[in-house]
Design an enzyme around this catalytic site. Structure first.
Site, PDB file in Angstrom:
ATOM      1  N   SER A 153      -7.893   3.891   9.207  1.00  0.00           N
ATOM      2  CA  SER A 153      -8.637   3.821   7.946  1.00  0.00           C
ATOM      3  C   SER A 153      -7.920   2.901   6.954  1.00  0.00           C
ATOM      4  O   SER A 153      -8.511   1.962   6.401  1.00  0.00           O
ATOM      5  CB  SER A 153      -8.755   5.248   7.382  1.00  0.00           C
ATOM      6  N   HIS A 161       0.854  -1.190   0.000  1.00  0.00           N
ATOM      7  CA  HIS A 161       0.000   0.000   0.000  1.00  0.00           C
ATOM      8  C   HIS A 161       0.888   1.237   0.000  1.00  0.00           C
ATOM      9  O   HIS A 161       1.819   1.337   0.790  1.00  0.00           O
ATOM     10  CB  HIS A 161      -0.912   0.033   1.237  1.00  0.00           C
ATOM     11  N   LYS A 183      -8.883  -1.569   6.081  1.00  0.00           N
ATOM     12  CA  LYS A 183      -9.153  -2.154   4.756  1.00  0.00           C
ATOM     13  C   LYS A 183      -8.117  -3.228   4.420  1.00  0.00           C
ATOM     14  O   LYS A 183      -8.450  -4.275   3.870  1.00  0.00           O
ATOM     15  CB  LYS A 183      -9.140  -1.045   3.700  1.00  0.00           C
ATOM     16  N   ASP A 229     -15.468   2.584   7.576  1.00  0.00           N
ATOM     17  CA  ASP A 229     -14.407   3.492   7.130  1.00  0.00           C
ATOM     18  C   ASP A 229     -14.871   4.309   5.930  1.00  0.00           C
ATOM     19  O   ASP A 229     -14.578   5.492   5.812  1.00  0.00           O
ATOM     20  CB  ASP A 229     -13.136   2.721   6.763  1.00  0.00           C
ATOM     21  N   ARG A 247     -14.868  12.738   7.112  1.00  0.00           N
ATOM     22  CA  ARG A 247     -13.612  13.449   7.431  1.00  0.00           C
ATOM     23  C   ARG A 247     -13.217  14.389   6.304  1.00  0.00           C
ATOM     24  O   ARG A 247     -12.703  15.479   6.535  1.00  0.00           O
ATOM     25  CB  ARG A 247     -12.494  12.420   7.675  1.00  0.00           C
TER      26      ARG A 247
HETATM   27  N1  URA Z   1      -6.329   6.812   2.614  1.00  0.00           N
HETATM   28  C1  URA Z   1      -7.258   6.150   3.329  1.00  0.00           C
HETATM   29  O1  URA Z   1      -7.708   5.079   2.929  1.00  0.00           O
HETATM   30  N2  URA Z   1      -7.663   6.681   4.494  1.00  0.00           N
HETATM   31  C2  URA Z   1      -7.211   7.856   4.972  1.00  0.00           C
HETATM   32  O2  URA Z   1      -7.608   8.284   6.027  1.00  0.00           O
HETATM   33  C3  URA Z   1      -6.238   8.533   4.210  1.00  0.00           C
HETATM   34  C4  URA Z   1      -5.816   7.979   3.027  1.00  0.00           C
END
Ligand code: URA
Length: 443
Positions: A203, A102, A207, A181, A188
């Site tokens: 967050s 990621h 995932k 999320d 947010r």
């Molecule tokens: N990417 C995400 O998936 N979540 C965040 O809070 C910031 C970047």
């Protein structure tokens, strides 16, 4: 734990709902800097997902978290609660280790494209659930969608079949993964609470853990084109995410990497696919190759192959073979010509010297304004739009020679892209020393 009920004073007929917590108590606790109990966090995320806790209450709590922070136990509880809000995938039974990567996102960051088939060519499964771009950072799915026929949407069964047969899959994350999320991130975004390490870390990691990978390598960027520009903040984010992954039983490491200049020589969807294919063919810009190799080594180490040689797999064509199979498996034609923008505008040097500066954020914004990115989730991107860099910091330039070419289907976009680049680059007699691309490994 306190027992409380919540009724709406405006609706005297409403039936009081027995809930184990009162969200206003939780907001007050966090507002004063206190920690939230594990049970309270579990309830909060569940109650927000089912709509009992309102957006205005969650926004208030997110701001309290933004200002007061969360301790390691709270961040872990928050992450686990978001995982529990949806489905959890599993790649057990594939017969090979799974490793994911990621990136926190950057300008010209096309690394997933060469990296996923490269690592898969060693018999490792690489499930890359990716997103579309919003704002100045591009999305991996937008890039791959510039390949004629390529499809991002796959069923879980098809994804497993491709992982088994090819090894690498890049596809859209289904809406079933961490729905809490999804809701909280959208909130947010409109309440000034995005740039908060506990919220970003929970967050991203909710995932990634829900996706079911057994190992994960994070590319956490700092510098002007990064999500968090300050290196100390990025280091803290990396540490927090590595701890979350490790606590959840996912072998996790992070590389802290410089994103103050664009990565490689292209920014924009089809332009980045073209450059990725150059890397898979054993060429490509040195920074893209170096980062691809560094991340591949890390992923292969976590997959139990510390002595694997990813450079050889780029040279001998095995990574390219896996790329072609990966594209075909998702309906794409790896031999089809990539889309080109209809119009080009070349910027030339007004003096000779050395390129001293090339600010990543400004170049990302220019590519976005040319049509490579979207301002709203519903916008369409132009496959051929973007910026092609003929020089990078440290390269010599001669007056009148091309510095970069802007690509767009709509020439009216050139002026705003050029405005984004004003003051974002300079040619001087000498260029400042640049630090390393990969600054450190965490984990
Ligand atoms: N990417 C995400 O998936 N979540 C965040 O809070 C910031 C970047």
């Amino acid at each position: 734990m306190t027992e409380s009920t919540r009724t709406s004073p405006a609706d005297s007929d409403a039936v009081p709902t027995a809930e184990p917590f009162d969200v206003v108590d939780l907001i007050r606790t966090k507002r004063s800097g206190g920690p939230l109990d594990s049970d309270a966090i579990g309830w909060l995320i569940d109650a927000y997902t089912r709509g009992y806790v309102g957006d205005e209450q969650m926004a208030s709590l997110a701001m309290a978290i933004f200002l007061r922070g969360m301790n390691r136990r709270e961040i872990s509880d928050f992450t686990l609660a978001m995982i529990a809000s949806g489905e959890r995938m599993s790649f057990d039974g594939l017969g090979k280790p799974t490793v994911d990567k990621h990136s926190t996102g950057g300008v010209g960051d096309k690394i997933t494209l060469p990296l996923a088939p490269l690592v898969a060519s060693f018999g490792v499964a690489v499930p890359q659930l990716s997103g579309r771009g919003l704002g100045h950072t591009g999305g991996t799915l937008d890039k791959l969608e510039s390949i004629p026929g390529w499809q991002a949407a796959l069923s879980n069964e098809r994804m497993r079949a491709i992982l088994r047969d090819v090894g690498a899959v890049v596809c859209a994350a289904g809406s079933g993964l961490a729905p809490a999320d999804k809701k909280l991130y959208a909130l947010r975004d409109v309440t000034g609470t995005v740039e908060c390490i506990p919220l970003i870390a929970s967050s991203i990691m909710s995932k990634k853990i829900a996706e079911g990978t057994s190992a994960l390598v994070l590319d956490v960027k700092f510098g002007s084109g990064a999500f968090l520009q300050d290196i100390e903040q990025s280091r803290a984010l990396a540490r927090t995410m590595v701890d979350l992954g490790t606590d959840a039983g996912v072998a996790t490491t992070a590389l802290l990497t410089d994103m103050s200049v664009p990565l490689g020589r292209t920014i924009g969807n089809a332009l980045e696919v073209r450059e990725s294919i150059e890397v898979l063919a054993g060429g490509g810009p040195a920074d893209v190759v170096d980062l691809t190799i560094a991340l591949a080594r890390e992923m292969l180490r976590l997959a139990g192959q510390p002595d694997a040689d990813p450079e050889r797999a780029l040279r001998d064509g095995s990574a390219m073979d896996t790329w072609r199979r990966m594209i075909v498996a998702q309906g794409g034609d790896p031999d089809a010509a990539l889309p080109m923008a209809r119009e080009q505008h070349v910027v030339v040097a007004d003096r000779s010297g050395v390129l001293a500066e090339q600010d990543a954020l400004a170049f990302g914004i220019a590519a976005w304004r040319l049509g490579a990115g979207r301002a709203r989730a519903a916008d369409r991107v132009q496959a051929g739009a973007g910026v092609e860099l003929h020089v990078k910091p440290g390269d010599r330039v001669v007056a009148g020679s091309p510095l970069w070419t802007l690509h767009s289907d709509e020439p009216k976009r050139f002026d705003r892209a050029l405005a984004a680049l004003e003051g974002a680059w300079s040619v001087a007699d000498t260029a400042p020393e640049r630090g390393p691309l990969v600054v450190e490994r965490i984990g």
